[in-house]
Motif scaffolding. Structure first.
Motif, PDB file in Angstrom:
ATOM      1  N   GLN A 119     -29.658  52.317 -12.101  1.00 21.57           N
ATOM      2  CA  GLN A 119     -29.317  51.259 -13.047  1.00 21.57           C
ATOM      3  C   GLN A 119     -27.947  50.645 -12.780  1.00 21.57           C
ATOM      4  N   VAL A 120     -27.013  51.436 -12.275  1.00 25.82           N
ATOM      5  CA  VAL A 120     -25.659  50.906 -12.038  1.00 25.82           C
ATOM      6  C   VAL A 120     -25.496  50.356 -10.620  1.00 25.82           C
ATOM      7  N   GLY A 121     -26.552  50.423  -9.820  1.00 25.50           N
ATOM      8  CA  GLY A 121     -26.470  49.873  -8.475  1.00 25.50           C
ATOM      9  C   GLY A 121     -25.834  50.786  -7.455  1.00 25.50           C
ATOM     10  N   ALA A 122     -25.778  52.092  -7.741  1.00 24.91           N
ATOM     11  CA  ALA A 122     -25.250  53.017  -6.727  1.00 24.91           C
ATOM     12  C   ALA A 122     -26.192  53.008  -5.523  1.00 24.91           C
ATOM     13  N   HIS A 123     -25.621  53.124  -4.345  1.00 26.78           N
ATOM     14  CA  HIS A 123     -26.430  53.048  -3.136  1.00 26.78           C
ATOM     15  C   HIS A 123     -27.120  54.369  -2.803  1.00 26.78           C
ATOM     16  N   GLY A 124     -26.661  55.461  -3.400  1.00 26.76           N
ATOM     17  CA  GLY A 124     -27.305  56.735  -3.146  1.00 26.76           C
ATOM     18  C   GLY A 124     -26.647  57.861  -3.913  1.00 26.76           C
ATOM     19  N   VAL A 125     -27.350  58.986  -3.947  1.00 31.50           N
ATOM     20  CA  VAL A 125     -26.860  60.208  -4.596  1.00 31.50           C
ATOM     21  C   VAL A 125     -26.797  61.296  -3.531  1.00 31.50           C
ATOM     22  N   ILE A 126     -25.727  62.078  -3.554  1.00 30.49           N
ATOM     23  CA  ILE A 126     -25.542  63.171  -2.589  1.00 30.49           C
ATOM     24  C   ILE A 126     -25.548  64.489  -3.356  1.00 30.49           C
ATOM     25  N   ILE A 127     -26.370  65.448  -2.900  1.00 27.84           N
ATOM     26  CA  ILE A 127     -26.436  66.745  -3.568  1.00 27.84           C
ATOM     27  C   ILE A 127     -26.165  67.867  -2.568  1.00 27.84           C
ATOM     28  N   ASN A 128     -25.836  69.045  -3.096  1.00 32.45           N
ATOM     29  CA  ASN A 128     -25.615  70.226  -2.266  1.00 32.45           C
ATOM     30  C   ASN A 128     -26.933  70.788  -1.756  1.00 32.45           C
ATOM     31  N   LYS A 129     -26.901  71.314  -0.549  1.00 31.23           N
ATOM     32  CA  LYS A 129     -28.074  72.012  -0.016  1.00 31.23           C
ATOM     33  C   LYS A 129     -28.277  73.344  -0.723  1.00 31.23           C
ATOM     34  N   ASN A 130     -27.189  74.063  -0.982  1.00 28.40           N
ATOM     35  CA  ASN A 130     -27.258  75.401  -1.575  1.00 28.40           C
ATOM     36  C   ASN A 130     -26.733  75.391  -3.002  1.00 28.40           C
ATOM     37  N   ARG A 131     -27.181  76.360  -3.768  1.00 26.73           N
ATOM     38  CA  ARG A 131     -26.706  76.570  -5.144  1.00 26.73           C
ATOM     39  C   ARG A 131     -26.814  75.303  -5.994  1.00 26.73           C
ATOM     40  N   ALA A 132     -27.923  74.588  -5.819  1.00 27.72           N
ATOM     41  CA  ALA A 132     -28.148  73.376  -6.600  1.00 27.72           C
ATOM     42  C   ALA A 132     -29.644  73.094  -6.631  1.00 27.72           C
ATOM     43  N   VAL A 133     -30.087  72.351  -7.630  1.00 26.16           N
ATOM     44  CA  VAL A 133     -31.498  72.002  -7.728  1.00 26.16           C
ATOM     45  C   VAL A 133     -31.834  70.938  -6.685  1.00 26.16           C
ATOM     46  N   GLY A 134     -33.061  70.997  -6.165  1.00 25.28           N
ATOM     47  CA  GLY A 134     -33.530  69.996  -5.217  1.00 25.28           C
ATOM     48  C   GLY A 134     -34.413  68.974  -5.909  1.00 25.28           C
ATOM     49  N   LEU A 135     -35.168  68.218  -5.119  1.00 29.13           N
ATOM     50  CA  LEU A 135     -36.009  67.156  -5.671  1.00 29.13           C
ATOM     51  C   LEU A 135     -37.362  67.712  -6.107  1.00 29.13           C
ATOM     52  N   THR A 136     -37.347  68.398  -7.216  1.00 29.73           N
ATOM     53  CA  THR A 136     -38.562  68.989  -7.760  1.00 29.73           C
ATOM     54  C   THR A 136     -39.370  67.937  -8.520  1.00 29.73           C
ATOM     55  N   ALA A 137     -40.573  68.321  -8.923  1.00 26.29           N
ATOM     56  CA  ALA A 137     -41.404  67.419  -9.708  1.00 26.29           C
ATOM     57  C   ALA A 137     -40.747  67.085 -11.046  1.00 26.29           C
ATOM     58  N   SER A 138     -40.040  68.049 -11.642  1.00 23.65           N
ATOM     59  CA  SER A 138     -39.338  67.795 -12.904  1.00 23.65           C
ATOM     60  C   SER A 138     -38.253  66.746 -12.719  1.00 23.65           C
ATOM     61  N   VAL A 139     -37.534  66.823 -11.606  1.00 27.02           N
ATOM     62  CA  VAL A 139     -36.508  65.826 -11.294  1.00 27.02           C
ATOM     63  C   VAL A 139     -37.155  64.453 -11.153  1.00 27.02           C
ATOM     64  N   ALA A 140     -38.265  64.403 -10.425  1.00 29.10           N
ATOM     65  CA  ALA A 140     -38.956  63.131 -10.210  1.00 29.10           C
ATOM     66  C   ALA A 140     -39.392  62.511 -11.537  1.00 29.10           C
ATOM     67  N   ARG A 141     -39.954  63.325 -12.423  1.00 28.70           N
ATOM     68  CA  ARG A 141     -40.410  62.800 -13.716  1.00 28.70           C
ATOM     69  C   ARG A 141     -39.238  62.294 -14.550  1.00 28.70           C
ATOM     70  N   THR A 142     -38.152  63.059 -14.572  1.00 27.48           N
ATOM     71  CA  THR A 142     -36.996  62.675 -15.388  1.00 27.48           C
ATOM     72  C   THR A 142     -36.346  61.410 -14.852  1.00 27.48           C
ATOM     73  N   SER A 143     -36.425  61.189 -13.554  1.00 28.28           N
ATOM     74  CA  SER A 143     -35.822  59.986 -12.972  1.00 28.28           C
ATOM     75  C   SER A 143     -36.584  58.724 -13.357  1.00 28.28           C
ATOM     76  N   ALA A 144     -37.789  58.890 -13.925  1.00 29.76           N
ATOM     77  CA  ALA A 144     -38.601  57.764 -14.405  1.00 29.76           C
ATOM     78  C   ALA A 144     -38.855  56.723 -13.313  1.00 29.76           C
ATOM     79  N   GLY A 145     -39.112  57.205 -12.102  1.00 28.99           N
ATOM     80  CA  GLY A 145     -39.427  56.296 -11.010  1.00 28.99           C
ATOM     81  C   GLY A 145     -38.248  55.898 -10.148  1.00 28.99           C
ATOM     82  N   ALA A 146     -37.033  56.243 -10.578  1.00 32.77           N
ATOM     83  CA  ALA A 146     -35.844  55.824  -9.823  1.00 32.77           C
ATOM     84  C   ALA A 146     -35.797  56.428  -8.426  1.00 32.77           C
ATOM     85  N   LEU A 147     -36.447  57.581  -8.240  1.00 30.39           N
ATOM     86  CA  LEU A 147     -36.461  58.209  -6.920  1.00 30.39           C
ATOM     87  C   LEU A 147     -37.163  57.348  -5.876  1.00 30.39           C
ATOM     88  N   ASN A 148     -37.969  56.408  -6.322  1.00 30.06           N
ATOM     89  CA  ASN A 148     -38.632  55.511  -5.384  1.00 30.06           C
ATOM     90  C   ASN A 148     -37.684  54.446  -4.845  1.00 30.06           C
TER      91      ASN A 148
END
Length: 244
Positions: A119-148
């Motif tokens: 929504q704010v026009g960020a060009h991307g999101v950076i996450i940690n490989k370890n000790r962090a959540v990945g792109l799970t189905a719950s993340v996809a649903r909560t993003s409401a399509g933004a992951l596309n």
């Protein structure tokens, strides 16, 4: 059982060979037979996070106890390359704006932040490989399509990534309750907004790599905000300044 979990030796090995992105591979301690070694080799080749657990822990994670010593957590979406995110910003003729998440563990926070990033026009999101959540189905649903539309890259070392991006002209601001009030900061230009872990905040090493810290003014009786809410408030201040 996690909705993104694959268990059983054949199923896990085929997941790797089919090119699925495995965020985490859980392996039963002490198992070193041929199939297990093949799976571990594929995991290392892909760069998956390998965790060794006792059998009882795997049994609790398993749906039916037939994990055969391995459980893989598969990403629902593919990860982007950081270089491609920067290239996309350049093609648009825009100063790159990235949101870096230092140890976000709650899938609903991650999904909400990705939604805000879009929504704010960020060009991307950076996450940690370890000790962090990945792109799970719950993340996809909560993003409401933004992951596309909003790419997410995964990095091994957040502090080193910040150092590398500084060579590209980036400035970095970390969310911190002891920082400068966000309205007093210049948040224009190539910028990385760093949001920390839900409980611990931004790690000391990552915070030291940032150029300044930003505090959200609060008038209530509690002194902190949910990570996704804090990200949203700061991200919209970045957007306001970029449009002024």
């Amino acid at each position: 059982m996690n909705e993104n979990a694959i268990e059983g030796r054949n199923a896990v090995l085929e997941a790797f060979r089919a090119g699925k992105t495995v965020d985490k591979l859980y392996v039963q301690e002490g198992l070193k037979d041929g199939p297990i070694l093949s799976i571990v080799r594929e995991a290392k080749k892909q760069g998956s996070h390998i965790l060794y657990s006792d059998k009882e822990s795997l049994n609790r994670m398993s749906e039916d106890g037939k994990h055969q010593g391995v459980i893989a957590m598969v990403a629902s979406y593919s990860y982007a390359e950081l270089g491609d995110i920067l290239a996309s910003a350049r093609e648009k003729g825009e100063d790159p704006f990235l949101i870096l998440l230092d140890g976000i563990e709650d899938p609903y926070n991650l999904g909400a932040i990705i939604r805000t990033a879009n929504q704010v026009g960020a060009h991307g999101v950076i996450i940690n490989k370890n000790r962090a959540v990945g792109l799970t189905a719950s993340v996809a649903r909560t993003s409401a399509g933004a992951l596309n539309y909003t790419p997410v890259a995964k990095v091994t070392n957040m502090a080193r990534t910040i150092e590398e991006l500084k060579k590209e002209g980036f400035w970095f601001v970390a969310a911190d309750m002891d920082g400068e009030e966000m309205y007093s900061l210049n948040l224009k230009g190539p910028l990385g907004l760093v949001i920390g872990n839900e409980g611990k905040g931004v790690s000391e090493l990552v915070r030291k790599k940032c150029d300044f810290t930003a505090r959200i003014p609060m008038l209530g009786q509690i002194d902190s905000l949910n990570a996704s809410v804090a990200a949203g408030v700061l991200a919209y201040e970045v957007l306001r300044q970029r449009r002024s």
